[in-house]
Design a protein around this motif. Structure first.
Motif, mmCIF file in Angstrom:
data_model
loop_
_atom_site.group_PDB
_atom_site.id
_atom_site.type_symbol
_atom_site.label_atom_id
_atom_site.label_comp_id
_atom_site.label_asym_id
_atom_site.label_seq_id
_atom_site.Cartn_x
_atom_site.Cartn_y
_atom_site.Cartn_z
ATOM 1 N N GLY A 66 -2.981 -4.043 2.158
ATOM 2 C CA GLY A 66 -3.833 -3.011 1.561
ATOM 3 C C GLY A 66 -5.212 -3.079 2.167
ATOM 4 N N SER A 67 -6.193 -2.638 1.404
ATOM 5 C CA SER A 67 -7.552 -2.552 1.947
ATOM 6 C C SER A 67 -8.231 -3.928 1.969
ATOM 7 N N SER A 82 -9.017 -8.296 9.536
ATOM 8 C CA SER A 82 -7.784 -7.524 9.367
ATOM 9 C C SER A 82 -6.657 -8.314 8.718
ATOM 10 N N THR A 121 -9.646 -4.945 -1.605
ATOM 11 C CA THR A 121 -8.661 -5.507 -2.540
ATOM 12 C C THR A 121 -8.162 -6.854 -2.018
ATOM 13 N N LYS A 128 5.291 -5.143 -6.572
ATOM 14 C CA LYS A 128 4.425 -4.099 -7.128
ATOM 15 C C LYS A 128 4.027 -3.127 -6.017
ATOM 16 N N PRO A 129 4.659 -1.934 -6.016
ATOM 17 C CA PRO A 129 4.294 -0.943 -5.002
ATOM 18 C C PRO A 129 2.982 -0.256 -5.359
ATOM 19 N N PRO A 133 0.837 -1.210 0.000
ATOM 20 C CA PRO A 133 0.000 0.000 0.000
ATOM 21 C C PRO A 133 0.873 1.262 0.000
ATOM 22 N N LEU A 149 -6.980 -5.862 14.293
ATOM 23 C CA LEU A 149 -5.544 -5.686 14.054
ATOM 24 C C LEU A 149 -4.813 -5.337 15.350
ATOM 25 N N CYS A 160 -2.818 1.602 9.400
ATOM 26 C CA CYS A 160 -3.775 0.509 9.603
ATOM 27 C C CYS A 160 -3.985 0.257 11.086
ATOM 28 N N GLY A 218 -7.217 -3.842 6.717
ATOM 29 C CA GLY A 218 -7.592 -2.658 7.489
ATOM 30 C C GLY A 218 -7.768 -2.884 8.984
#
Ligand code: NAD
Length: 480
Positions: free
Chosen positions: A225-226, A455, A229, A172-173, A147, A410, A283, A251
């Motif tokens: 990431g989210s 999470s 996704t 892949k950033p 992310p 999380l 996060c 998240g």
């Protein structure tokens, strides 16, 4: 302007498409132009990683340790310059940018040692004359998808263990932060790894993501990431013709409980840090502040004063404590949730105004809601901005129940001087990480990081636990 290229199969490769990287503190400042990899280039990167694996899998731990040490040393030596680049493109204050780059260096150095410590096990067989041993082997080609909110640390804590244990990487950033990723790739490219062992493909997840998720030659995907996704990643990974190992960090809606017996000054600092530092774009941010009745009014008054004192300005300006929101889309999301909170009947006690500064940027005043019910959307959905919701409860039991009443898990925290409640909270919090008198955000790099419920999914990241994801166990039997 030079277009920064992708790194594929040991070469810097141009692409037909490129995008500007914009400084959120000053929209007139273009950090650089960065190539967007095509789908074909993502496939070429996977092929290069696949071709490199048969050699790299047999590389010595010393060779991998030396490469990782060199990467860590260079990042550390250039922490001021790289920290400035990170802050310029992401918008976190310069001190935080430098601290994050330092963390990335520490992670590479830690895994340089781990490369040497990878051990197996030998156990007596139940059969006479038979020897049994368990060893760990790398997976092959791993896709690492990250992310925008930690452009150096999160790539480091995926790339370093992947390489330490002998995997080949396609990284892949996030497309909002290509500059830090590119600088990191330049450093890795100089570390003496064979061509193809490490590849950088910059670009939009929606355009090239599914190549990484579905390609037969990708053995594993580590994603941060989210949640939305992350679900797509998991679905693609398990429905691909060749199922893939998958690790997801997503998240949070992290609670910070403040009890009547808390040290008020410490609780206020812990809440302000957890909720608003790095613009709430962590996060692990404390977006729910669950406060017992006896301290509630004093806490809200002191936190409001602290929030008002926070300096919101250009990330690179000395004295800035809160930088801008990362981009227009995120700012719109924050403003939308501010409106949703008011519509739901929460009281916006302070903040939430867009701010003008010397340069045009995405500045937003930290916002404090009070009178929030845990059922409201602002208490249930991740906003990912400088917005905190104060939820009033009667006592510890209610506080714990509200803290755990979330689909996320999380991080969590409690501010208390009671050993009994601190101990009970550590045991009963339904989160992967529990903090006592510390912000919900801010962790060590040599211990596991990760959550529960929506999470996280799969093995833990960081520390020695990273071996669980980045290796596969082999059990060998031999008649002696
Ligand atoms: P995002 O899900 O939009 O994007 C994350 C990455 O996935 C990016 O590289 C993006 O390009 C890529 N991507 C997007 N669509 C894809 C697709 N279809 N296929 C493959 N890849 C795709 O998340 P973001 O906005 O970059 O980051 C913010 C989110 O990350 C927040 O929800 C935050 O909580 C979470 N986060 C979690 C942790 C953690 O460790 N739990 C840490 C940091 C951030």
């Amino acid at each position: 302007m030079t277009v920064h290229r992708n790194f594929i199969g040991g070469e810097w490769i141009a692409a037909s498409d490129a995008a500007p990287d914009i400084n959120p503190s000053d929209l007139s400042d273009v950090v650089g132009e960065y190539a967007r990899a095509t789908r074909k280039q993502a496939e070429t990167a996977i092929a290069a990683a696949k071709a490199a694996f048969p050699v790299f899998v047999h590389s010595t731990p010393q060779a991998r340790a030396d490469a990782l040490k060199q990467i860590g040393d260079e990042i550390l030596a250039r922490k001021e310059e790289l920290g400035r680049l990170l802050s310029r493109e992401e918008g976190k204050p310069l001190a935080d940018g430098i601290a994050e780059v330092t963390r990335a260096a520490q992670v590479f150095t830690f895994f340089s040692g781990e490369a040497l410590r990878l051990a197996g096990e030998k156990i007596a067989s139940i059969r006479p004359g038979v020897e049994v041993e368990m060893t760990r082997e790398p997976l092959g080609v791993v896709a690492l998808i990250t992310p925008w909110n930690f452009p150096a640390a999160i790539p480091a804590w995926k790339i370093a263990p992947a390489l330490a244990y002998g995997n080949c990487v396609v990284f892949k950033p996030a497309d909002l932060v290509p500059a830090t990723a590119h600088a990191l790739a330049e450093i890795i490219a100089r570390a003496g790894l064979p061509a193809g062992v490490f590849n950088l493909v910059m670009g939009r997840g929606s355009e090239i993501g599914d190549v990484l998720l579905t390609h037969d030659d990708v053995a594993a995907i580590s994603f941060t990431g989210s949640v939305s996704t992350g679900r797509k990643v998991a679905q693609a990974a398990v429905t691909a013709a060749k199922m893939k190992k998958v690790q997801l960090e997503m998240g949070g809606k992290n609670p910070l409980v403040v009890l009547d017996d808390a040290d008020l000054a410490l609780a206020v600092e812990t809440a302000a840090n957890g909720a608003f530092y790095q613009t709430g774009q962590r996060c692990t941010a404390s977006s729910r502040l669950i406060v017992t009745a006896g301290i509630h009014d004093r806490f809200v008054e002191a936190l409001t004063a602290r929030t008002k004192s926070l300096v919101v300005d250009d990330a690179l300006k000395p004295g800035t404590q809160i930088g801008p929101v990362v981009d227009e889309g995120q700012l719109e999301q924050d403003l939308r949730y501010l409106a949703i909170g008011k519509d739901e009947g929460a009281r916006l006690h302070w903040g939430g105004e867009r701010l003008n500064r010397e340069h045009q940027g995405f500045y937003l005043q930290p916002a404090l809601f009070v009178g929030v019910d845990n059922g409201m959307r602002i208490a249930r959905e991740e906003i990912f901005g400088p917005v905190a919701a104060v939820i009033r409860v009667q006592d510890y039991d209610e506080a714990l129940a509200v803290a755990n009443d979330t689909e996320f898990g999380l991080s969590s925290g409690i501010c208390t001087t009671s050993l009994k409640h601190a101990t009970h909270f550590k045991r009963h919090s339904e989160a992967g990480m529990a903090m006592v008198n510390l912000p919900t955000a801010g962790v060590d790099y040599h211990v596991p990081f990760g959550g529960r419920k929506a999470s996280s999914y799969g093995a833990r990241e960081q520390g020695r636990y990273a071996v669980e994801f980045f290796t596969s166990v082999k059990t060998s039997y031999a008649l002696a």
